[in-house]
Design an enzyme around this catalytic site. Structure first.
Site, short mmCIF file in Angstrom:
data_model
loop_
_atom_site.label_atom_id
_atom_site.label_comp_id
_atom_site.label_asym_id
_atom_site.label_seq_id
_atom_site.Cartn_x
_atom_site.Cartn_y
_atom_site.Cartn_z
N THR A 144 135.10 -63.72 -52.84
CA THR A 144 136.70 -63.41 -53.00
C THR A 144 137.43 -63.95 -51.67
O THR A 144 138.37 -64.60 -51.50
CB THR A 144 136.97 -61.98 -53.23
OG1 THR A 144 136.52 -61.79 -54.46
CG2 THR A 144 138.52 -61.86 -53.04
N SER A 177 129.84 -63.77 -56.07
CA SER A 177 128.38 -63.18 -55.80
C SER A 177 127.61 -62.66 -56.93
O SER A 177 126.44 -62.62 -56.89
CB SER A 177 128.53 -61.97 -54.86
OG SER A 177 129.42 -60.99 -55.51
N THR A 211 131.59 -59.46 -52.62
CA THR A 211 131.32 -58.11 -52.77
C THR A 211 130.70 -57.53 -53.55
O THR A 211 129.82 -56.45 -53.36
CB THR A 211 132.62 -57.35 -52.50
OG1 THR A 211 133.41 -57.65 -53.75
CG2 THR A 211 133.62 -57.82 -51.33
N ASP A 212 130.42 -58.26 -54.71
CA ASP A 212 129.80 -57.45 -56.08
C ASP A 212 128.33 -57.39 -55.54
O ASP A 212 127.79 -56.39 -56.04
CB ASP A 212 129.83 -58.47 -57.30
CG ASP A 212 131.25 -58.19 -57.81
OD1 ASP A 212 132.07 -57.34 -57.36
OD2 ASP A 212 131.60 -58.83 -58.64
#
Length: 322
Positions: A16, A54, A85-86
Site C-alpha cells: 500500500t 504482500s 502490511t498483510d
C-alpha cells in the site's frame, strides 16, 4: 556526498505504501516507490527486488530479500524495507531467523495510499529510517516500525484490517520513536538478546497450516499431511484439539507443531483429556512456544530445509531460542 555520512539502503518491495488507484478504476495496485522525506545528512541508495502486493509474497521472495540485504550489508550502516502490511510480519520474522543481528534492518509500510489525505507512508518511512540509523538499534535483528512504535519481529502482528495503528502484539512494543524540537528521540524498553541464525540454502520443503474449531474432526488433515513435509495447527487455547485429532497426530512421523488461534500467550500442554495439550505432546506434537501459526510455519519451514530431525525441531521450539 562525503563518505563519512551514514549510509542507508532503502529497499522497496511494493504494498500500500507504494500503491495508488489504478487507471482502469479496478482498485489499488503497487506503482511508485515512496520517497524518503526529511532525512538530511544521510547517503541513501534505493533498491527494488520486486514490486508486489504482500499477499503475493512467498518465502522465496523473503529469501531473495535476505540475500539482497546480505549483499548490501558491507556498504551500508542500516537497511529499511518497505512492504505491504498483510504479510509484513512474516517477512520480518523470516529475516529475523535468517539474518545476523548485527546490521540494523527495519521494515515498515502504510495503511493508507499516497492519494489519501491521511497517508501514513511518509511518517512511517521517516520513523523507520531514523530508528534504523539509531546506534541503539544495532544487535537487535530485524524490527518493525509503525505509527512510532518499534516491534520485535517475533511478536509483532497485524491486529486491525484498516486502522492506521494496525500493528501490535503481546507484550507490546519494545521501543518508541518520537519527534521533538531537538530531533527524533528513540527509546527502547528491552535489551537485545543473543539468538542463533538459520541459513537454509533452499526452501524446497512444504509446510501447511490447519485451523482448529469446535467440532473439527480432522477434515483436511490427511490431504495436508500428504502434500506437506510438516504441519502447523492453530489449536484451541493453550494447545488443545478435539479428541479425533489425537490418533491422527500419533500416527505420523512428520512434525506437527501446535500454535494457538488465540491472539496472545504460549502453548502450555497442561490438559490430560483426549486431545488436551499434554496428550497431544505425548503423541508427538511439538508446542510452538509463543509463536503464532504463520510464524511457526516459517520456523518449521526453515528447520526442515536445514535437514533438522523431528527431535531437533522440538528442541528449537521448546527452548524458544530463535
Amino acid at each position: 556526498m562525503p563518505a563519512s555520512l551514514p549510509r542507508l539502503a532503502l529497499i522497496h518491495t511494493g504494498g500500500t505504501i507504494a500503491s495508488r488507484p489504478s487507471p482502469d478504476g479496478r482498485g489499488l495496485t503497487p506503482q511508485t516507490p515512496p520517497a524518503l522525506p526529511g532525512l538530511e545528512g544521510v547517503q541513501v541508495s534505493e533498491h527494488q527486488p520486486f514490486n508486489l502486493p504482500s499477499p503475493h509474497v512467498t518465502p522465496a521472495h523473503m529469501q531473495q530479500l535476505a540475500h539482497l540485504i546480505e549483499q548490501l550489508a558491507g556498504g551500508h550502516d542500516a537497511v529499511v524495507v518497505t512492504h505491504g502490511t498483510d504479510t509484513l510480519e512474516e517477512t520480518a520474522f523470516f529475516l529475523h531467523l535468517c539474518l545476523p543481528a548485527g546490521l540494523p534492518v527495519v521494515l515498515t509500510g502504510s495503511m493508507r495510499h499516497a492519494e489519501e489525505v491521511s497517508w501514513d507512508g511518509p511518517g512511517n518511512l521517516l520513523d523507520a529510517a531514523q530508528v534504523a540509523l539509531c546506534p541503539q538499534t544495532a544487535g537487535r535483528g530485524p524490527l518493525v516500525v509503525f505509527g512510532g512504535d518499534i516491534f520485535d519481529a517475533r511478536t509483532v502482528t497485524k491486529v486491525h484490517t484498516s486502522a492506521v495503528d494496525a500493528f501490535g502484539g503481546y507484550p507490546g512494543p519494545i521501543g518508541r520513536i518520537d519527534r521533538t524540537a531537538a530531533g527524533p528521540q528513540v527509546h527502547y524498553f528491552a535489551r537485545p538478546e543473543p539468538r542463533p541464525t538459520f541459513r537454509p540454502v533452499t526452501l524446497e520443503r512444504r509446510v501447511e497450516i490447519l485451523y482448529a474449531y469446535a467440532g473439527w474432526q480432522g477434515e483436511g488433515y490427511a490431504g495436508a499431511l500428504e502434500r506437506a513435509d510438516g504441519l502447523v495447527i492453530a489449536a484451541l487455547g493453550t494447545g488443545n484439539l478435539p479428541p479425533e485429532l489425537l490418533p491422527l497426530i500419533a500416527a505420523t512421523d512428520k512434525p506437527v507443531v501446535l500454535a494457538t488461534r488465540t491472539h496472545a500467550g504460549p502453548i502450555l500442554p497442561v490438559y490430560g483429556y483426549a486431545g488436551g495439550g499434554a496428550t497431544l505432546v505425548e503423541a508427538g506434537a511439538i508446542p510452538a512456544s509463543f509463536l503464532n501459526a504463520h510464524k511457526a510455519r516459517l520456523l518449521l519451514l526453515v528447520l526442515l530445509n536445514l535437514g533438522a530431525s523431528r527431535e531437533d525441531i522440538r528442541r528449537v521450539f521448546t527452548q524458544g531460542v530463535f
